[in-house]
Write a protein that holds these residues in place. Structure first.
Motif, mmCIF file in Angstrom:
data_model
loop_
_atom_site.group_PDB
_atom_site.id
_atom_site.type_symbol
_atom_site.label_atom_id
_atom_site.label_comp_id
_atom_site.label_asym_id
_atom_site.label_seq_id
_atom_site.Cartn_x
_atom_site.Cartn_y
_atom_site.Cartn_z
ATOM 1 N N ARG A 1 95.993 28.619 22.077
ATOM 2 C CA ARG A 1 96.164 29.315 20.805
ATOM 3 C C ARG A 1 94.851 29.462 20.054
ATOM 4 N NH1 ARG A 1 102.087 26.731 18.964
ATOM 5 N NH2 ARG A 1 103.313 28.211 20.223
ATOM 6 N N VAL A 2 93.999 28.451 20.125
ATOM 7 C CA VAL A 2 92.663 28.570 19.526
ATOM 8 C C VAL A 2 91.906 29.714 20.185
ATOM 9 C CG1 VAL A 2 90.388 27.446 19.382
ATOM 10 C CG2 VAL A 2 92.447 26.190 18.728
ATOM 11 N N GLN A 3 91.952 29.795 21.491
ATOM 12 C CA GLN A 3 91.284 30.881 22.205
ATOM 13 C C GLN A 3 91.850 32.242 21.798
ATOM 14 O OE1 GLN A 3 91.995 29.136 26.233
ATOM 15 N NE2 GLN A 3 89.852 29.631 26.558
ATOM 16 N N ALA A 4 93.174 32.302 21.644
ATOM 17 C CA ALA A 4 93.821 33.570 21.312
ATOM 18 C C ALA A 4 93.422 34.054 19.923
ATOM 19 C CB ALA A 4 95.335 33.433 21.409
ATOM 20 N N PHE A 5 93.416 33.157 18.938
ATOM 21 C CA PHE A 5 93.024 33.553 17.589
ATOM 22 C C PHE A 5 91.556 33.981 17.555
ATOM 23 C CE2 PHE A 5 96.638 30.762 16.032
ATOM 24 C CZ PHE A 5 97.402 31.822 15.572
ATOM 25 N N ALA A 6 90.707 33.222 18.239
ATOM 26 C CA ALA A 6 89.288 33.576 18.277
ATOM 27 C C ALA A 6 89.085 34.913 18.974
ATOM 28 C CB ALA A 6 88.499 32.476 18.990
ATOM 29 N N GLY A 7 89.802 35.119 20.073
ATOM 30 C CA GLY A 7 89.684 36.374 20.801
ATOM 31 C C GLY A 7 90.158 37.559 19.982
ATOM 32 N N ALA A 8 91.240 37.364 19.204
ATOM 33 C CA ALA A 8 91.741 38.437 18.353
ATOM 34 C C ALA A 8 90.723 38.820 17.291
ATOM 35 C CB ALA A 8 93.059 38.010 17.704
ATOM 36 N N ALA A 9 90.096 37.819 16.675
ATOM 37 C CA ALA A 9 89.082 38.092 15.654
ATOM 38 C C ALA A 9 87.864 38.786 16.262
ATOM 39 C CB ALA A 9 88.665 36.790 14.975
ATOM 40 N N SER A 10 87.475 38.342 17.459
ATOM 41 C CA SER A 10 86.330 38.945 18.137
ATOM 42 C C SER A 10 86.601 40.401 18.489
ATOM 43 C CB SER A 10 85.994 38.137 19.400
ATOM 44 O OG SER A 10 84.918 38.716 20.103
ATOM 45 N N LEU A 11 87.801 40.672 18.987
ATOM 46 C CA LEU A 11 88.157 42.043 19.346
ATOM 47 C C LEU A 11 88.225 42.935 18.114
ATOM 48 C CD1 LEU A 11 89.018 44.051 21.509
ATOM 49 C CD2 LEU A 11 91.388 43.288 21.204
#
Length: 372
Positions: free
Chosen positions: A96-106
């Motif tokens: 979930r940490v990866q997913a939130f970070a990835g969403a912000a990055s995208l």
């Protein structure tokens, strides 16, 4: 194995999965689309290629709901609440940490911002500003910086190093906010790879993770990259690391599948050797992964990762029935290795799925004979 390479060439040259394959015992040949004899993945309840979710390896309804809310409203509190309620030492929180970070990055990449509008991912900046002592937000920010470095900068450049140094400091801050949390140190594993930590420094970092979460599969996968030949180790070092982890894996742990990931990381770019995928090292790694899958908890968040990689290897080995047995568990989500390394993960996955269906039916299989 020649049949596999012929099939892959046929499917990849044609329109995206336009060629349909005929079931026929002892061989597989191309037939016209719509033919009643064509092997059709939809017969097994598989989703159409355009419906495949490339964001995650498997379902996480709570995460998707919160992600949608955060991105729609640009409010961070739902994300903080979800992470706070997710078990600290488990695999799910790391994903979930990866997913939130990835969403912000995208978001930032799609909307870098300018004079008249704010940049994408603004909710993460607000999260850090309004809740500087929130451990979840600190971890997401650190992972966001790591993803930014790898996605937007060239390895070895000053920009790449500067962003990773900033991420390293963010990891240290996150670790101070949650001393027992392994995630800040797991995030630092990617920094260690990018900044080429000396082995002694890397091993000290690894010990901090083992102290907090000794059987964490996601951490082991991140550490494996460091030991690979293309980074700071070798084929033998990576294999030794993976086999050591598998040998000490607790009951129901997916660490027994780690050697298969080590094999994948060292596949030859072009393999024309007949029987490579039936070699002892590949066969042993596949059997270890199958054992891990059978012994794992059905709700293990890392289970889908292993199943996806098994699909890749089982298709390459022409073990069609076993590949189909994995597909029925993962179809619908393709956000995992090896598909995520492609520019079009859904297309690559669909190609392998079509091969599995065709091979399965060519050897007498059907929807009625496939166990679920």
């Amino acid at each position: 194995m020649e049949i596999l390479w012929v099939l892959m060439a046929v499917i990849m040259i044609g329109a995206v999965l336009g060629p349909v394959l005929l079931r026929r015992r002892g061989g597989i040949r191309q037939v016209a689309p719509g033919s009643p004899d064509a092997a059709d993945p939809a017969d097994y309840g598989f989703l159409r290629q355009e419906e495949l979710d490339i964001r995650m390896p498997g379902p996480d309804a709570d995460l998707l709901e919160v992600l949608d809310l955060v991105q729609r409203t640009q409010e961070w509190k739902a994300a903080a609440q979800l992470l706070a309620g997710t078990e600290t030492h488990g695999e799910l929180r790391w994903q979930r940490v990866q997913a939130f970070a990835g969403a912000a990055s995208l978001e930032l990449r799609q909307r870098p911002g300018g004079v008249s509008d704010s940049p994408g991912g603004q909710w993460l900046r607000v999260w850090r500003a309004e809740a500087p002592k929130d451990a979840g937000g600190a971890a997401v920010h650190a992972e966001f910086l790591v993803q930014q470095a790898w996605r937007t900068s060239t390895q070895g450049t000053d920009e790449f190093r500067i962003i990773l140094e900033e991420a390293k400091e963010a990891c240290a801050q996150a670790a101070l906010l949650a001393p027992g949390d392994p995630i800040p140190y797991i995030i630092e594993l990617s920094i260690a790879r990018g900044l080429a930590y000396p082995r002694e420094e890397f091993e000290q970092l690894w010990l901090k993770i083992l102290d907090r979460a000794p059987a964490h599969m996601g951490a082991h996968l991140a550490a494996l990259h460091y030991w690979c030949e293309k980074w700071h180790g070798s084929r033998d070092l990576a294999q030794s690391f993976a086999e050591a982890a598998a040998s000490r894996a607790p009951r129901a742990s997916l660490l027994a599948a780690l050697p298969l990931f080590a094999v994948y990381e060292h596949l030859p770019e072009v393999n024309l050797v007949r029987g490579f995928y039936e070699s002892e090292v590949v066969t042993k790694a596949i059997e270890g992964a199958l054992f891990a899958v059978h012994a794992a908890r059905p709700d293990d968040p890392m289970l889908a990762h292993v199943r996806h990689l098994l699909v890749f290897f089982l298709v390459r080995c022409e073990r069609w029935g076993e590949a189909m047995s994995q597909l029925v568990h993962v179809d619908g989500h393709v956000g995992a290795l090896p598909w995520t390394l492609s520019a079009d993960p859904a297309s690559d996955y669909a190609i392998y799925r079509a091969l599995a269906v065709a091979g399965y039916e060519a050897n007498g299989g059907s929807p009625a004979t496939l166990p679920h």
